[in-house]
Design an enzyme around this catalytic site. Sequence first.
Site, PDB file in Angstrom:
ATOM      1  N   SER A 135       0.887  -1.101   0.000  1.00 25.32           N
ATOM      2  CA  SER A 135      -0.129  -0.020  -0.043  1.00 25.32           C
ATOM      3  C   SER A 135       0.919   1.370   0.114  1.00 25.32           C
ATOM      4  O   SER A 135       0.230   2.469   0.007  1.00 25.32           O
ATOM      5  CB  SER A 135      -0.834   0.007   1.128  1.00 25.32           C
ATOM      6  OG  SER A 135      -0.677  -1.044   1.934  1.00 25.32           O
ATOM      7  N   HIS A 156      -1.440  -2.359  -7.219  1.00 18.81           N
ATOM      8  CA  HIS A 156      -2.035  -2.083  -5.701  1.00 18.81           C
ATOM      9  C   HIS A 156      -3.471  -2.110  -5.916  1.00 18.81           C
ATOM     10  O   HIS A 156      -4.031  -1.266  -6.437  1.00 18.81           O
ATOM     11  CB  HIS A 156      -1.484  -0.630  -5.316  1.00 18.81           C
ATOM     12  CG  HIS A 156      -2.095  -0.298  -3.853  1.00 18.81           C
ATOM     13  ND1 HIS A 156      -2.424   1.006  -3.541  1.00 18.81           N
ATOM     14  CD2 HIS A 156      -2.361  -1.252  -2.716  1.00 18.81           C
ATOM     15  CE1 HIS A 156      -2.980   0.817  -2.292  1.00 18.81           C
ATOM     16  NE2 HIS A 156      -2.828  -0.224  -1.960  1.00 18.81           N
ATOM     17  N   GLU A 168      -3.960   0.725  -8.679  1.00 20.29           N
ATOM     18  CA  GLU A 168      -2.936   1.522  -8.933  1.00 20.29           C
ATOM     19  C   GLU A 168      -1.879   0.688  -9.468  1.00 20.29           C
ATOM     20  O   GLU A 168      -1.451  -0.295  -8.975  1.00 20.29           O
ATOM     21  CB  GLU A 168      -2.528   2.386  -7.593  1.00 20.29           C
ATOM     22  CG  GLU A 168      -3.260   3.338  -7.183  1.00 20.29           C
ATOM     23  CD  GLU A 168      -2.840   4.177  -5.797  1.00 20.29           C
ATOM     24  OE1 GLU A 168      -2.432   3.358  -4.764  1.00 20.29           O
ATOM     25  OE2 GLU A 168      -2.690   5.106  -5.796  1.00 20.29           O
ATOM     26  N   ASN A 206      -3.812   6.085  -0.868  1.00 16.82           N
ATOM     27  CA  ASN A 206      -3.516   6.176   0.437  1.00 16.82           C
ATOM     28  C   ASN A 206      -2.826   7.384   1.069  1.00 16.82           C
ATOM     29  O   ASN A 206      -2.776   7.810   2.249  1.00 16.82           O
ATOM     30  CB  ASN A 206      -2.552   5.048   0.747  1.00 16.82           C
ATOM     31  CG  ASN A 206      -3.502   3.973   0.793  1.00 16.82           C
ATOM     32  OD1 ASN A 206      -4.676   3.789   0.779  1.00 16.82           O
ATOM     33  ND2 ASN A 206      -2.614   2.566   0.603  1.00 16.82           N
TER      34      ASN A 206
HETATM   35  N1  CAA Z   1     -14.747  -8.907   1.328  1.00 15.18           N
HETATM   36  C1  CAA Z   1     -15.079  -8.536   2.615  1.00 15.18           C
HETATM   37  N2  CAA Z   1     -16.010  -7.865   3.193  1.00 15.18           N
HETATM   38  C2  CAA Z   1     -17.165  -7.523   2.040  1.00 15.18           C
HETATM   39  C3  CAA Z   1     -16.731  -7.789   0.713  1.00 15.18           C
HETATM   40  C4  CAA Z   1     -15.610  -8.465   0.459  1.00 15.18           C
HETATM   41  N3  CAA Z   1     -15.412  -8.769  -0.878  1.00 15.18           N
HETATM   42  N4  CAA Z   1     -17.833  -7.295   0.020  1.00 15.18           N
HETATM   43  C5  CAA Z   1     -18.481  -6.733   0.807  1.00 15.18           C
HETATM   44  N5  CAA Z   1     -18.145  -6.911   1.927  1.00 15.18           N
HETATM   45  C6  CAA Z   1     -19.049  -6.584   3.339  1.00 15.18           C
HETATM   46  C7  CAA Z   1     -19.327  -5.167   3.436  1.00 15.18           C
HETATM   47  O1  CAA Z   1     -18.195  -4.585   4.141  1.00 15.18           O
HETATM   48  C8  CAA Z   1     -20.542  -5.242   4.301  1.00 15.18           C
HETATM   49  O2  CAA Z   1     -20.281  -5.664   5.540  1.00 15.18           O
HETATM   50  P1  CAA Z   1     -21.154  -5.534   6.677  1.00 15.18           P
HETATM   51  O3  CAA Z   1     -22.594  -5.864   6.382  1.00 15.18           O
HETATM   52  O4  CAA Z   1     -20.560  -6.257   8.000  1.00 15.18           O
HETATM   53  O5  CAA Z   1     -21.003  -4.098   7.075  1.00 15.18           O
HETATM   54  C9  CAA Z   1     -21.101  -6.443   3.887  1.00 15.18           C
HETATM   55  O6  CAA Z   1     -20.078  -7.383   3.141  1.00 15.18           O
HETATM   56  C10 CAA Z   1     -22.302  -6.201   2.846  1.00 15.18           C
HETATM   57  O7  CAA Z   1     -21.599  -5.427   1.761  1.00 15.18           O
HETATM   58  P2  CAA Z   1     -22.482  -5.568   0.476  1.00 15.18           P
HETATM   59  O8  CAA Z   1     -21.849  -6.547  -0.629  1.00 15.18           O
HETATM   60  O9  CAA Z   1     -23.872  -4.851   0.781  1.00 15.18           O
HETATM   61  O10 CAA Z   1     -21.666  -4.146  -0.327  1.00 15.18           O
HETATM   62  P3  CAA Z   1     -21.845  -2.589   0.187  1.00 15.18           P
HETATM   63  O11 CAA Z   1     -23.107  -2.083  -0.682  1.00 15.18           O
HETATM   64  O12 CAA Z   1     -22.345  -2.595   1.552  1.00 15.18           O
HETATM   65  O13 CAA Z   1     -20.380  -1.921  -0.097  1.00 15.18           O
HETATM   66  C11 CAA Z   1     -18.232  -1.956   0.476  1.00 15.18           C
HETATM   67  C12 CAA Z   1     -19.696  -2.830   0.692  1.00 15.18           C
HETATM   68  C13 CAA Z   1     -18.038  -2.195  -1.136  1.00 15.18           C
HETATM   69  C14 CAA Z   1     -17.209  -2.460   1.040  1.00 15.18           C
HETATM   70  C15 CAA Z   1     -18.631  -0.307   0.694  1.00 15.18           C
HETATM   71  O14 CAA Z   1     -19.066  -0.076   1.889  1.00 15.18           O
HETATM   72  C16 CAA Z   1     -17.230   0.404   0.444  1.00 15.18           C
HETATM   73  O15 CAA Z   1     -17.104   0.851  -0.901  1.00 15.18           O
HETATM   74  N6  CAA Z   1     -16.495   0.800   1.256  1.00 15.18           N
HETATM   75  C17 CAA Z   1     -15.251   1.506   1.205  1.00 15.18           C
HETATM   76  C18 CAA Z   1     -14.263   0.717   0.793  1.00 15.18           C
HETATM   77  C19 CAA Z   1     -12.950   1.703   0.491  1.00 15.18           C
HETATM   78  O16 CAA Z   1     -13.030   2.833   0.536  1.00 15.18           O
HETATM   79  N7  CAA Z   1     -11.878   0.865   0.178  1.00 15.18           N
HETATM   80  C20 CAA Z   1     -10.755   1.368  -0.207  1.00 15.18           C
HETATM   81  C21 CAA Z   1      -9.870   1.362   1.186  1.00 15.18           C
HETATM   82  S1  CAA Z   1      -8.158   2.182   0.778  1.00 15.18           S
HETATM   83  C22 CAA Z   1      -7.459   0.220   0.294  1.00 15.18           C
HETATM   84  O17 CAA Z   1      -8.156  -0.704   0.144  1.00 15.18           O
HETATM   85  C23 CAA Z   1      -6.041   0.496  -0.120  1.00 15.18           C
HETATM   86  C24 CAA Z   1      -5.168   0.104   0.942  1.00 15.18           C
HETATM   87  O18 CAA Z   1      -3.831  -0.214   0.495  1.00 15.18           O
HETATM   88  C25 CAA Z   1      -5.535   0.108   2.417  1.00 15.18           C
END
Ligand code: CAA
Length: 307
Positions: A135, A156, A168, A206
Site C-alpha cells: 500500500s 495495488h 494503482e 493512500n
Molecule cells: N470482502 C469482505 N467484506 C465484504 C466484501 C468483500 N469482498 N464485500 C462486501 N463486504 C462486506 C461489506 O463491508 C458489508 O459488511 P457488513 O455487512 O458487515 O457491514 C457487507 O459485506 C455487505 O456488503 P455489500 O455487498 O452489501 O456491499 P455494500 O454495498 O455494503 O458495500 C463496500 C460494501 C463495497 C465495502 C462499501 O462499503 C465501500 O465501498 N466501502 C469503502 C471501501 C473503501 O474505501 N476501500 C478502499 C480502502 S483503501 C485500500 O483498500 C487501499 C489500501 O492499501 C489500504
Amino acid sequence: MGFGALRAIPMDKEMTVSIKKVGVIGSGQMGNGIAHVAALAGFDVVLNDVSDDRLKNAMATINGNLSRQVAKKIITEDARKQALDRIASASSLDGLADCDLVIETAVEREEVKRKIFHDVCAVLKPEAIVATNTSSISITRLAASTDRPEKFIGIHFMNPVPQMELVELIRGIATDDDTFDTAKEFVAKLGKQVAVSEDFPAFIVNRILLPMINEAIYTLYEGVGNVEAIDAAMKLGAHHPMGPLELADFIGLDTCLSIMQVLHEGLADSKYRPCPLLVKYVEAGWLGRKTQRGFYDYRGDKPVPTR
Ligand code: CAA
C-alpha cells in the site's frame, strides 16, 4: 536484514510474457480478493500461504464472496463454480514455479516482503513478472532486492477487491515497458480501471485517504466526537460509504499505522505523524475486523463502538 541482488537475468534476455497463470502470495483479505477476481476473469490461480489453516479459511472466504455476487446476480452460479475450480492452493513457494505473474500481498513489513521476493525469485521462470500489492512501500527499493528489477512492478488493489474498481500501477525506476504494458493489460482483463502513480510514499489513494483516516482518529483522540458521531458525520455529511473509523477497522489498524509511518518517514513532514491513539490500538492488538476488535467490537451480532 539485507538481501543482496540474486542471479541477474542478462539484459539481452528480454521476453514478453502472456499471463495465463497467476500466483498470489498471502491469503489474507487482499490475497484472497485478488485470487477471487483473477479466477473469475479466467486466469489459473495458485494461492500461496505458509499456513494451511489460512489457506482453508481463504478458500471459504472466496466461496462466500462469490456466493454474495451470485445472490446479487452479479455473476452466475456456473461462473462461481468455474472460478473456484481455477484456484489451487500451495503452502510452498515451489507451487508458484510455473506462474507467469506473481503478486505478493504479505503484511506491510518491508523485511517480510524482501524475504519473500528473495525466496520466490529462486523458483520462478526468468521471464515471470513479480508484483507487489504494497500500500505504500517504495517499489524501486523492493525491486532492487530481486533478481529482476525490470520485471518488478506495483499492482495495488483496493479493499474489498471484488467491489473496488480501481487498481494503482506503480513502476519502479527500473520497471521496463513490457512489464508495465503486461500489467496494464492484466488489470484491464480483471475488469478494473488503472490509475498510474509515481513511486512516492503511499502512491495516490493512500497519500490522500490515510491522512483523512488519521485525522478522524485525532478527532476521536482529542474528544471532538465519539466513534459513532465521527462515522455518522462522514457517511451522512460527505456520503462516504463507510465512516473513516469503520473503514480503518476494515483496512486493518496495523496497515493504517504502517502507511502513516511510511508517509511520516518518507516525506519528513510532521503532519503525517500517526495519532497516538492509533498506535495504542495496534499495541493492544485491536487491529479491527481481522481481530474482531478495533474502533468497533465485532464479537456480538452487531458492531459496538469501543470509545
Ligand atoms: N470482502 C469482505 N467484506 C465484504 C466484501 C468483500 N469482498 N464485500 C462486501 N463486504 C462486506 C461489506 O463491508 C458489508 O459488511 P457488513 O455487512 O458487515 O457491514 C457487507 O459485506 C455487505 O456488503 P455489500 O455487498 O452489501 O456491499 P455494500 O454495498 O455494503 O458495500 C463496500 C460494501 C463495497 C465495502 C462499501 O462499503 C465501500 O465501498 N466501502 C469503502 C471501501 C473503501 O474505501 N476501500 C478502499 C480502502 S483503501 C485500500 O483498500 C487501499 C489500501 O492499501 C489500504
